[in-house]
Design a protein around this motif. Structure first.
Motif, short mmCIF file in Angstrom:
data_model
loop_
_atom_site.label_atom_id
_atom_site.label_comp_id
_atom_site.label_asym_id
_atom_site.label_seq_id
_atom_site.Cartn_x
_atom_site.Cartn_y
_atom_site.Cartn_z
N UNK A 60 0.84 -1.21 0.00
CA UNK A 60 0.00 0.00 0.00
C UNK A 60 0.87 1.26 0.00
N UNK A 61 1.94 1.24 0.77
CA UNK A 61 2.86 2.39 0.83
C UNK A 61 3.49 2.63 -0.54
N UNK A 62 3.88 1.57 -1.22
CA UNK A 62 4.47 1.72 -2.56
C UNK A 62 3.46 2.30 -3.54
N UNK A 63 2.20 1.83 -3.46
CA UNK A 63 1.17 2.35 -4.35
C UNK A 63 0.91 3.83 -4.07
N UNK A 64 0.91 4.21 -2.81
CA UNK A 64 0.71 5.63 -2.48
C UNK A 64 1.86 6.48 -3.01
N UNK A 65 3.09 6.00 -2.85
CA UNK A 65 4.24 6.76 -3.38
C UNK A 65 4.19 6.85 -4.90
N UNK A 66 3.79 5.76 -5.55
CA UNK A 66 3.67 5.78 -7.01
C UNK A 66 2.58 6.76 -7.44
N UNK A 67 1.47 6.78 -6.73
CA UNK A 67 0.40 7.72 -7.05
C UNK A 67 0.86 9.16 -6.88
N UNK A 68 1.57 9.45 -5.80
CA UNK A 68 2.10 10.80 -5.59
C UNK A 68 3.08 11.20 -6.68
N UNK A 69 3.93 10.26 -7.10
CA UNK A 69 4.89 10.54 -8.16
C UNK A 69 4.18 10.82 -9.48
N UNK A 70 3.12 10.07 -9.77
CA UNK A 70 2.37 10.30 -11.02
C UNK A 70 1.67 11.65 -10.99
#
Length: 110
Positions: free
Chosen positions: A18-28
């Protein structure tokens, strides 16, 4: 039946995912904002007051006094001299001094 350690590992793994998905979403989202800001343009006839991005870009902080050149030159000279100083290695205590002395229980006289 799952043991508590298995459940903990699974929840830990899901938390990392979940943390990785949140970081990926923020980066996008950040990348899309940078892309939108770089491709932002107006015709000369358009009023810039209607565009929120232009208003935010033209908002400058309050006027700050300029740095006197003499102070800037002094700062650069001190920074240059400090950078030229030889590096002093850090001194670490030997681990044997960090271990407390052995202590025995009190002697009982009989």
């Amino acid at each position: 039946m799952q043991t508590p350690s298995t459940q903990q590992l699974r929840s830990s793994h899901q938390g990392k995912r979940l943390w990785r998905w949140m970081l990926a979403l923020c980066a996008i989202v950040f990348a899309l904002q940078v892309l939108a800001a770089s491709s932002h343009s107006h015709d000369l006839a358009d009023q810039l007051d209607d565009c929120v991005a232009c208003q935010m870009a033209s908002h400058f902080p309050a006027d700050l006094p300029g740095t006197p050149p003499a102070l800037l030159a002094l700062f650069l000279a001190v920074a240059y001299l400090l950078a030229r100083l030889p590096a002093v290695p850090a001194r670490f205590s030997s681990p044997r001094y960090l271990i407390p002395q052995r202590q025995a229980p009190p002697c009982i006289a009989s």
